[in-house]
Design a protein around this motif. Structure first.
Motif, PDB file in Angstrom:
ATOM      1  N   UNK A   1       0.350   3.147   9.882  1.00  0.00           N
ATOM      2  CA  UNK A   1       1.238   2.847   8.758  1.00  0.00           C
ATOM      3  C   UNK A   1       1.426   4.069   7.871  1.00  0.00           C
ATOM      4  N   UNK A   2       2.512   4.071   7.119  1.00  0.00           N
ATOM      5  CA  UNK A   2       2.869   5.241   6.325  1.00  0.00           C
ATOM      6  C   UNK A   2       1.813   5.548   5.276  1.00  0.00           C
ATOM      7  N   UNK A   3       1.270   4.522   4.629  1.00  0.00           N
ATOM      8  CA  UNK A   3       0.299   4.794   3.566  1.00  0.00           C
ATOM      9  C   UNK A   3      -0.922   5.516   4.111  1.00  0.00           C
ATOM     10  N   UNK A   4      -1.393   5.141   5.308  1.00  0.00           N
ATOM     11  CA  UNK A   4      -2.552   5.811   5.884  1.00  0.00           C
ATOM     12  C   UNK A   4      -2.209   7.236   6.321  1.00  0.00           C
TER      13      UNK A   4
ATOM     14  N   UNK B   1       0.836  -1.210   0.000  1.00  0.00           N
ATOM     15  CA  UNK B   1       0.000   0.000   0.000  1.00  0.00           C
ATOM     16  C   UNK B   1       0.865   1.252   0.000  1.00  0.00           C
ATOM     17  N   UNK B   2       1.975   1.212   0.709  1.00  0.00           N
ATOM     18  CA  UNK B   2       2.890   2.354   0.702  1.00  0.00           C
ATOM     19  C   UNK B   2       3.559   2.501  -0.658  1.00  0.00           C
ATOM     20  N   UNK B   3       3.908   1.372  -1.265  1.00  0.00           N
ATOM     21  CA  UNK B   3       4.558   1.422  -2.578  1.00  0.00           C
ATOM     22  C   UNK B   3       3.656   2.063  -3.617  1.00  0.00           C
ATOM     23  N   UNK B   4       2.341   1.854  -3.484  1.00  0.00           N
ATOM     24  CA  UNK B   4       1.395   2.418  -4.442  1.00  0.00           C
ATOM     25  C   UNK B   4       1.320   3.932  -4.355  1.00  0.00           C
ATOM     26  N   UNK B   5       1.842   4.521  -3.261  1.00  0.00           N
ATOM     27  CA  UNK B   5       1.898   5.976  -3.143  1.00  0.00           C
ATOM     28  C   UNK B   5       3.019   6.560  -4.006  1.00  0.00           C
ATOM     29  N   UNK B   6       3.897   5.699  -4.508  1.00  0.00           N
ATOM     30  CA  UNK B   6       5.089   6.181  -5.189  1.00  0.00           C
ATOM     31  C   UNK B   6       4.848   6.297  -6.687  1.00  0.00           C
ATOM     32  N   UNK B   7       5.640   7.189  -7.281  1.00  0.00           N
ATOM     33  CA  UNK B   7       5.558   7.382  -8.732  1.00  0.00           C
ATOM     34  C   UNK B   7       6.689   6.679  -9.457  1.00  0.00           C
TER      35      UNK B   7
END
Length: 529
Positions: free
Chosen positions: A474-477, A257-263
């Motif tokens: 978590x970071x993504x949240x 989920x955190x990785x999906x925040x990345x470009x």
């Protein structure tokens, strides 16, 4: 008339006890990672013998005429540590991503620690102060890489133990300085020939930290999964740090989920600035990064002994004062990991900022008496009291506030760029502050303390208005919350911070937990079939 009962500030339950291997890991980093702080404080703790060493070296190699510029040479030499900090901060971003968290935070940092201690010792036995200055430069690099160590520990810890783990690193470093302070007494090693005990102890710590880091602990699971795509290695690392009873698939889903925040794999500073969410995260980290250089920490790290001598103390009295100040503030080292998980980041960080402002007030009033030629005991009490408040701020996490926040609100691929920028810019201020302090102290006296006290007060107000709570999420949240909060407000006011910001008792958190459980159940079903 109706009366409104104010809503009490929520007190979070204490985080669960960390797994045994994670506890061993964090204690090892805390116990062995403090060599950088010992090296950085050598010039202050051994101030009188080192001044004598510098003077003897300058006269021997450059003649008595050069000794007339002693104060300038000594001030520039003190500033070399901050040049090292600037160098370390300038390169740590690329080192984090391309060399690796563990390789930079443990292996490279320990190597520079060994080189720093060796240079200082060589300077003593060759009567060359230039070698000490080189070691002081390396000490700055080691101190800069402490940020990498905090980030490495934060990435290895579960969300509920993240605050405790990072605060233990800070506590261990402060405790190391406290333990070596008695050795600086003139009756022990505080002499022109005995001051090398500090770099020797730091070298031993660095060697042990290097050996244990190479052979005992694996790489950050977050880096293995997000950056290297090594799912198997990440699962093993998660099992090591999070415990055998933790389902690694659940943790890897959070990483995903955190990785999906990345470009992309490595975000540049330009990409960070072009994204409003990342830009807001950078601003918050930068805000906390300015707290240490605006505080009296850097001035004290090089000139506290000199200030105490100006209050009327002798070398033994100054050393004992620093020791007693550290001992009285020592309990904060042990309770700060509990405080940050029990009450949250925001209350603790605001308290630290307030203590820094009060420290400037105490030191400024003491200097006001010194400027007026008042020889009463009051100036010593004010100066020592101010110094104690600053030591309390350091023990509560002054130096790790920005790294903790960075590890919690910045996606993995943005941390290198944000770390590099938010550490380099404030360090320019620190270098100027330390370099010009002796001359400004002689020319304007207590006005120097007043100016920085006002800056610290303004910074405290900005932190109070804008700092969010990031505990256990978590970071993504956290990134999602920063995005939503940033879009709701047009001004940086307390409206950005709902009383329950960071609480896990909300619908979005519950939905997220349900999603994770569903994903894990599917993984388990896939393994059965």
């Amino acid at each position: 008339s109706l009366t409104t009962v104010p809503r009490p500030v929520p007190i979070h339950p204490a985080a669960p006890m960390p797994p045994a291997r994670l506890l061993l890991f964090t204690l090892a980093q805390a116990a062995l990672g403090g060599f950088g702080d010992i090296l950085a404080n050598t010039l202050n703790l051994m101030n009188p013998p080192l001044r004598a060493f510098f003077n003897h070296s300058i006269v021997t190699h450059y003649g008595p005429a050069a000794a007339q510029s002693f104060d300038t040479i000594y001030a520039v030499s003190a500033a070399f540590m901050f040049v090292g900090l600037l160098i370390g901060f300038s390169f740590m971003g690329n080192l984090m991503d391309y060399l690796g968290r563990k390789e930079s935070a443990v292996i490279l940092r320990s190597t520079f620690g060994i080189l720093s201690g060796m240079a200082m010792v060589i300077g003593q036995y060759t009567n060359r102060f230039e070698f000490f200055v080189l070691g002081h430069l390396f000490a700055g690099i080691v101190l800069a890489f402490k940020v990498l160590l905090v980030i490495f520990v934060a990435e290895c810890c579960p969300d509920q133990n993240r605050g405790m783990g990072t605060m233990l690193v800070n506590s261990g470093a402060s405790l190391a300085v406290c333990l070596v302070t008695p050795l600086c007494l003139p009756s022990l090693f505080g002499t022109e020939r005995g001051w090398t005990i500090l770099p020797l102890i730091a070298m031993l710590q660095a060697v042990l930290h290097l050996v244990t880091g190479i052979f005992a602990f694996p790489q950050s699971p977050k880096q293995l999964y997000i950056q290297h795509g090594d799912r198997d290695g990440a699962q093993k690392s998660v099992t090591f740090y999070h415990g055998d009873d933790v389902n690694p698939n659940l943790v890897l889903r959070e990483f995903e989920a955190e990785r999906l925040q990345e470009t992309n794999g490595h975000a540049s500073l330009r990409e960070v600035l072009s994204n409003k969410t990342f830009r807001w995260s950078l601003w918050l980290v930068l805000l906390l990064s300015f707290v240490p250089p605006v505080s009296a920490l850097n001035v004290k790290s090089q000139y506290l002994t000199q200030l105490l001598l100006s209050y009327g103390l002798d070398q033994s009295g100054a050393t004992l004062t620093m020791l007693l100040t550290s001992l009285i503030a020592l309990p904060l080292l042990f309770v700060s990991p509990w405080i940050i998980d029990k009450f949250g980041r925001r209350p603790l960080f605001i308290t630290v900022c307030m203590l820094c402002t009060l420290e400037w007030a105490g030191l400024g009033l003491a200097q006001f008496f010194v400027d007026g030629g008042v020889t009463s005991f009051t100036r010593a009490v004010l100066g020592i009291g101010g110094s104690f408040l600053g030591q309390s701020a350091a023990n509560l996490g002054l130096l790790v506030m920005a790294p903790i926040l960075l590890s919690e609100i910045c996606p993995h691929n943005t941390r290198a760029a944000i770390t590099q920028f938010t550490q380099v810019v404030p360090m320019v201020l620190a270098i100027g502050q330390v370099t010009i302090f002796p001359s400004l102290l002689n020319s304007i006296g207590s006005l120097f303390f007043l100016c920085f006290g006002l800056l610290s007060a303004g910074l405290t107000m900005m932190v109070w208005l804008q700092l969010p709570e990031t505990r256990t999420l978590p970071v993504d949240r956290l990134v999602n919350r920063v995005t939503k909060a940033r879009s709701r407000t047009q001004s940086n006011t307390s409206a950005f911070f709902h009383p329950h910001y960071g609480s896990t008792s909300n619908s979005s958190s519950s939905d997220f937990e349900d999603l994770k459980k569903t994903l894990v159940r599917k993984d388990q079903e896939a393994q059965i079939y």
